[in-house]
Design an enzyme around this catalytic site. Structure first.
Site, PDB file in Angstrom:
ATOM      1  CE  LYS A   1      -0.237  -0.042   5.043  1.00 58.64           C
ATOM      2  NZ  LYS A   1      -1.078  -0.034   6.244  1.00 58.64           N
TER       3      LYS A   1
ATOM      4  NE  ARG B   1      -5.662   1.098  12.634  1.00 62.71           N
ATOM      5  CZ  ARG B   1      -4.470   0.873  12.088  1.00 62.71           C
ATOM      6  NH1 ARG B   1      -3.527   1.798  12.124  1.00 62.71           N
ATOM      7  NH2 ARG B   1      -4.209  -0.289  11.523  1.00 62.71           N
TER       8      ARG B   1
ATOM      9  CE1 TYR C   1      13.389  31.542   4.147  1.00 55.87           C
ATOM     10  CE2 TYR C   1      13.662  29.188   3.752  1.00 55.87           C
ATOM     11  CZ  TYR C   1      13.331  30.453   3.292  1.00 55.87           C
ATOM     12  OH  TYR C   1      12.944  30.633   1.994  1.00 55.87           O
TER      13      TYR C   1
ATOM     14  CG  MET D   1       9.668  23.784  -1.337  1.00 56.05           C
ATOM     15  SD  MET D   1       8.557  24.867  -2.246  1.00 56.05           S
ATOM     16  CE  MET D   1       7.527  25.498  -0.918  1.00 56.05           C
TER      17      MET D   1
END
Length: 358
Positions: free
Chosen positions: A35, A130, A254, A302
């Site tokens: 998956k 769950r 940053y 990014m």
């Protein structure tokens, strides 16, 4: 693609890890869990590289249909089951197996119309809390299923919540609860995920469901993938696009929250959170430059990261940077970033170029 970000997929390592499943659970059939695009490794290519798998486990119809349209005729199991009434016809038409874990899904199946045999896997909630039917509902669910025309075999499954912790008694409790619930059915059963395959042999039963171990991640707390004889399948790499001389006290990136402790070289590599490298990885997170250890410096951007090249005076533009994989376990990077290997592997972005090596 000209940008140097690459995910090299070692299919021999994948097959080696599959053989570890066979060694650990020699008497069980294997449902390879592919998956989430095979945990970020490529759904169809991974399936093609696992010809000995008895079945594939996927999360949704789209994944299953991709496999069928690629020519796979093996058993495919929809692990989250069906979502709408329309799914019944598609599941049946593509000859898929379906997990049932809730009353609403059972009702959809009862209201649908099967044109051919359909196998179902009834999921029991033994402690994960769950998904799943209560264990004492097995007889009632089975009675309703057998009334459905064209229904095939009924299998039973559950999922462990703490199998990664070999000292946690919850796994044994879940196992016994499951065995008591299905004792009278005589049906095929499956419980064991990667952690249980390697750490809890009593849980293996008729089928096992390896996931992260196929891709070379450790499923057990306190055990490295190498110690479990697992090999990394994905090596995520890029290259230096700049090497700059910086002075002591210079702030990098940053927010200027990392400063050079001395006069030093800082490398800039072409990869960032837009490619799937974790934005929350801290300064000091491990990397490899030309195969030797280096460390992240400053915040992840990014498209770029900065690297402390203190131990790499020879580094130059174009040199390889490995984010995880050969020589640097993905589990180590995940631990540094406060996450798990599953998230890192699944998060590799679409602009990363994939290269498959047999």
């Amino acid at each position: 693609m000209t940008r140097p970000v690459r995910a090299r997929i070692n299919l021999q390592a994948l097959q080696h890890n599959f053989s570890r499943v066979q060694q650990a659970a020699p008497n069980s059939k294997i449902m390879a869990i592919i998956k989430a695009n095979a945990y970020g490794h490529g759904l169809v290519r991974v399936a093609q590289a696992l010809p000995a798998a008895d079945a594939f486990g996927v999360a949704c119809l789209e994944e299953a249909i991709s496999l069928r349209e690629a020519g796979f005729d093996r058993r495919i199991v929809l692990l989250e089951g069906l979502f709408t009434a329309e799914d019944v016809g598609l599941i049946n038409g593509y000859q898929l197996d379906v997990v049932l874990h809730h009353e609403t899904q059972l009702e959809l199946l009862e209201q649908g119309r099967l044109l051919r045999s359909l196998d179902v896997w009834v999921k029991l909630d033994t402690g994960m809390h769950r998904l799943g039917f209560e264990p004492d509902s097995v007889a009632g669910v089975a009675t309703r299923l057998r009334r459905i025309p064209q229904l095939g075999n009924i299998h039973y499954m559950s999922h462990f919540c703490c199998a990664d912790d070999l000292d946690n008694a919850v796994t044994g409790t879940q196992l016994q609860l499951f065995l008591d619930a299905v004792a009278a059915t005589g049906a095929d059963t499956t419980l064991a995920n990667s952690a249980a395959i390697l750490g809890w042999p009593d849980t293996h039963r008729d089928w096992v469901r390896p996931g992260i171990m196929l891709y070379g991640g450790s499923p057990l707390q306190g055990r490295s993938a190498q110690s479990l004889e697992l090999q990394p399948v994905m090596t995520l790499s890029t290259r230096l696009i700049a090497v700059n001389a910086r002075q002591q006290g210079d702030a990098i990136g940053y927010a200027q929250d990392w400063r050079c402790p001395t006069d030093m070289q800082i490398g800039v590599a072409a990869i960032g959170y837009g490619d799937g490298y974790p934005r929350h990885a801290p300064s000091g997170a491990p990397l490899l430059v030309n195969g030797k250890p280096a460390a992240l410096a400053g915040r992840v951007s990014m498209d770029m990261i900065c690297i402390d090249l203190s131990d790499h005076p020879e580094a130059k533009v174009g040199d390889e940077v490995v984010l995880w994989g050969d020589g640097l376990p993905v589990d180590a990077v995940a631990a540094a970033a406060g996450t798990i290997s599953y998230e890192l592997l699944c998060g590799v972005g679409s602009r990363v170029a994939f290269e498959y090596h047999a």
